[in-house]
Design a protein around this motif. Structure first.
Motif, PDB file in Angstrom:
ATOM      1  N   ALA A 217       0.834  -1.202   0.000  1.00 18.19           N
ATOM      2  CA  ALA A 217       0.000   0.000   0.000  1.00 18.19           C
ATOM      3  C   ALA A 217       0.870   1.254   0.000  1.00 18.19           C
ATOM      4  N   SER A 218       1.941   1.247   0.757  1.00 17.54           N
ATOM      5  CA  SER A 218       2.818   2.425   0.794  1.00 17.54           C
ATOM      6  C   SER A 218       3.551   2.596  -0.531  1.00 17.54           C
ATOM      7  N   ARG A 219       3.916   1.507  -1.182  1.00 22.27           N
ATOM      8  CA  ARG A 219       4.569   1.612  -2.496  1.00 22.27           C
ATOM      9  C   ARG A 219       3.631   2.222  -3.516  1.00 22.27           C
ATOM     10  N   LYS A 220       2.369   1.785  -3.501  1.00 21.83           N
ATOM     11  CA  LYS A 220       1.384   2.320  -4.436  1.00 21.83           C
ATOM     12  C   LYS A 220       1.177   3.814  -4.193  1.00 21.83           C
ATOM     13  N   GLN A 221       1.119   4.212  -2.935  1.00 17.44           N
ATOM     14  CA  GLN A 221       0.932   5.620  -2.593  1.00 17.44           C
ATOM     15  C   GLN A 221       2.147   6.446  -3.031  1.00 17.44           C
ATOM     16  N   LYS A 222       3.345   5.918  -2.855  1.00 15.92           N
ATOM     17  CA  LYS A 222       4.551   6.638  -3.267  1.00 15.92           C
ATOM     18  C   LYS A 222       4.590   6.818  -4.783  1.00 15.92           C
ATOM     19  N   LYS A 223       4.195   5.785  -5.525  1.00 15.03           N
ATOM     20  CA  LYS A 223       4.162   5.888  -6.987  1.00 15.03           C
ATOM     21  C   LYS A 223       3.154   6.934  -7.433  1.00 15.03           C
ATOM     22  N   ALA A 224       1.983   6.967  -6.818  1.00 16.99           N
ATOM     23  CA  ALA A 224       0.967   7.957  -7.172  1.00 16.99           C
ATOM     24  C   ALA A 224       1.455   9.365  -6.856  1.00 16.99           C
ATOM     25  N   MET A 225       2.104   9.534  -5.725  1.00 14.80           N
ATOM     26  CA  MET A 225       2.621  10.843  -5.343  1.00 14.80           C
ATOM     27  C   MET A 225       3.715  11.289  -6.306  1.00 14.80           C
ATOM     28  N   GLN A 226       4.590  10.383  -6.711  1.00 17.84           N
ATOM     29  CA  GLN A 226       5.642  10.736  -7.656  1.00 17.84           C
ATOM     30  C   GLN A 226       5.050  11.103  -9.013  1.00 17.84           C
ATOM     31  N   ALA A 227       4.003  10.404  -9.448  1.00 20.00           N
ATOM     32  CA  ALA A 227       3.352  10.730 -10.717  1.00 20.00           C
ATOM     33  C   ALA A 227       2.740  12.132 -10.656  1.00 20.00           C
ATOM     34  N   THR A 228       2.148  12.506  -9.519  1.00 25.01           N
ATOM     35  CA  THR A 228       1.574  13.841  -9.352  1.00 25.01           C
ATOM     36  C   THR A 228       2.666  14.899  -9.381  1.00 25.01           C
ATOM     37  N   ILE A 229       3.784  14.641  -8.713  1.00 25.00           N
ATOM     38  CA  ILE A 229       4.907  15.590  -8.710  1.00 25.00           C
ATOM     39  C   ILE A 229       5.455  15.759 -10.126  1.00 25.00           C
ATOM     40  N   ASP A 230       5.607  14.650 -10.848  1.00 24.83           N
ATOM     41  CA  ASP A 230       6.098  14.721 -12.226  1.00 24.83           C
ATOM     42  C   ASP A 230       5.152  15.530 -13.106  1.00 24.83           C
ATOM     43  N   LEU A 231       3.841  15.348 -12.922  1.00 17.01           N
ATOM     44  CA  LEU A 231       2.858  16.111 -13.690  1.00 17.01           C
ATOM     45  C   LEU A 231       3.005  17.598 -13.408  1.00 17.01           C
ATOM     46  N   HIS A 232       3.086  17.973 -12.128  1.00 16.50           N
ATOM     47  CA  HIS A 232       3.188  19.390 -11.766  1.00 16.50           C
ATOM     48  C   HIS A 232       4.468  20.023 -12.310  1.00 16.50           C
ATOM     49  N   GLU A 233       5.549  19.259 -12.350  1.00 10.13           N
ATOM     50  CA  GLU A 233       6.810  19.788 -12.872  1.00 10.13           C
ATOM     51  C   GLU A 233       6.806  19.894 -14.395  1.00 10.13           C
ATOM     52  N   SER A 234       5.968  19.110 -15.071  1.00  7.55           N
ATOM     53  CA  SER A 234       5.965  19.108 -16.529  1.00  7.55           C
ATOM     54  C   SER A 234       4.919  20.049 -17.134  1.00  7.55           C
ATOM     55  N   LEU A 235       4.149  20.746 -16.311  1.00  8.31           N
ATOM     56  CA  LEU A 235       3.135  21.653 -16.835  1.00  8.31           C
ATOM     57  C   LEU A 235       3.789  22.801 -17.594  1.00  8.31           C
ATOM     58  N   SER A 236       3.147  23.219 -18.678  1.00  6.53           N
ATOM     59  CA  SER A 236       3.665  24.361 -19.440  1.00  6.53           C
ATOM     60  C   SER A 236       2.498  25.201 -19.935  1.00  6.53           C
ATOM     61  N   VAL A 237       2.807  26.433 -20.296  1.00  6.32           N
ATOM     62  CA  VAL A 237       1.785  27.350 -20.797  1.00  6.32           C
ATOM     63  C   VAL A 237       1.163  26.757 -22.063  1.00  6.32           C
ATOM     64  N   GLY A 238      -0.159  26.778 -22.124  1.00  5.53           N
ATOM     65  CA  GLY A 238      -0.884  26.231 -23.266  1.00  5.53           C
ATOM     66  C   GLY A 238      -1.480  24.859 -23.009  1.00  5.53           C
ATOM     67  N   ASP A 239      -1.057  24.196 -21.938  1.00 11.22           N
ATOM     68  CA  ASP A 239      -1.613  22.879 -21.606  1.00 11.22           C
ATOM     69  C   ASP A 239      -3.058  23.027 -21.149  1.00 11.22           C
ATOM     70  N   ARG A 240      -3.915  22.076 -21.543  1.00 18.37           N
ATOM     71  CA  ARG A 240      -5.290  22.006 -21.041  1.00 18.37           C
ATOM     72  C   ARG A 240      -5.276  21.038 -19.870  1.00 18.37           C
TER      73      ARG A 240
END
Length: 115
Positions: free
Chosen positions: A20-43
Motif C-alpha cells: 500500500a505504501s509503495r502504491k501511494q509513493k508511486k501515485a505521489m511521484q506521478a503527481t509531482i512529475d505532472l506538476h513539474e511538466s506543466l507548461s503554458v498552453g496545456d489544457r
C-alpha cells in the motif's frame, strides 16, 4: 507460543502495508512529475472538475483561462491531470460502418389519433 499463532497475521498485515505504501509513493511521484511538466498552453482538469488552459505558471500557482478572457489563479496542487487531445473527440457525423452504428434521420412525427 502465543506469538507463533499471530505470526501469519502479522506477516500478512506487514505485506499489505508495504504494498500500500509503495502504491501511494508511486501515485505521489506521478503527481509531482505532472506538476513539474506543466507548461503554458496545456489544457488541464482541476481536482474540483474545472477545465482550463494554462496561461501562466509560477512556483506554487498557475493561471487558468476558463473562458475566453476569464483568467483565474489556482494552486498547482489543484491540478488533477492534463487533458490529452484524442481522436475520440471527433464529430459524431463520422459513423463507423463496422460498429453497426445507425445514423438517425429526420422522420415525420406520428400523427396523433383522436382517441
Amino acid at each position: 507460543m502465543d506469538l507463533v499463532v499471530f505470526l501469519p497475521l502479522i506477516l500478512i498485515m506487514g505485506a499489505f502495508m508495504f504494498f500500500a505504501s509503495r502504491k501511494q509513493k508511486k501515485a505521489m511521484q506521478a503527481t509531482i512529475d505532472l506538476h513539474e511538466s506543466l507548461s503554458v498552453g496545456d489544457r488541464i482538469h482541476t481536482t474540483s472538475g474545472l477545465q482550463g488552459t494554462i496561461t501562466g505558471i509560477s512556483d506554487d500557482n498557475i493561471e487558468l483561462e476558463i473562458a475566453p478572457g476569464v483568467i483565474t489563479t489556482w494552486m498547482k496542487l489543484a491540478v488533477r491531470d492534463r487533458i490529452e487531445d484524442s481522436a475520440d473527440d471527433e464529430d459524431f457525423d463520422d459513423i463507423d460502418e463496422e460498429s453497426g452504428a445507425v445514423e438517425l434521420t429526420d422522420r415525420p412525427a406520428p400523427k396523433a389519433d383522436g382517441n
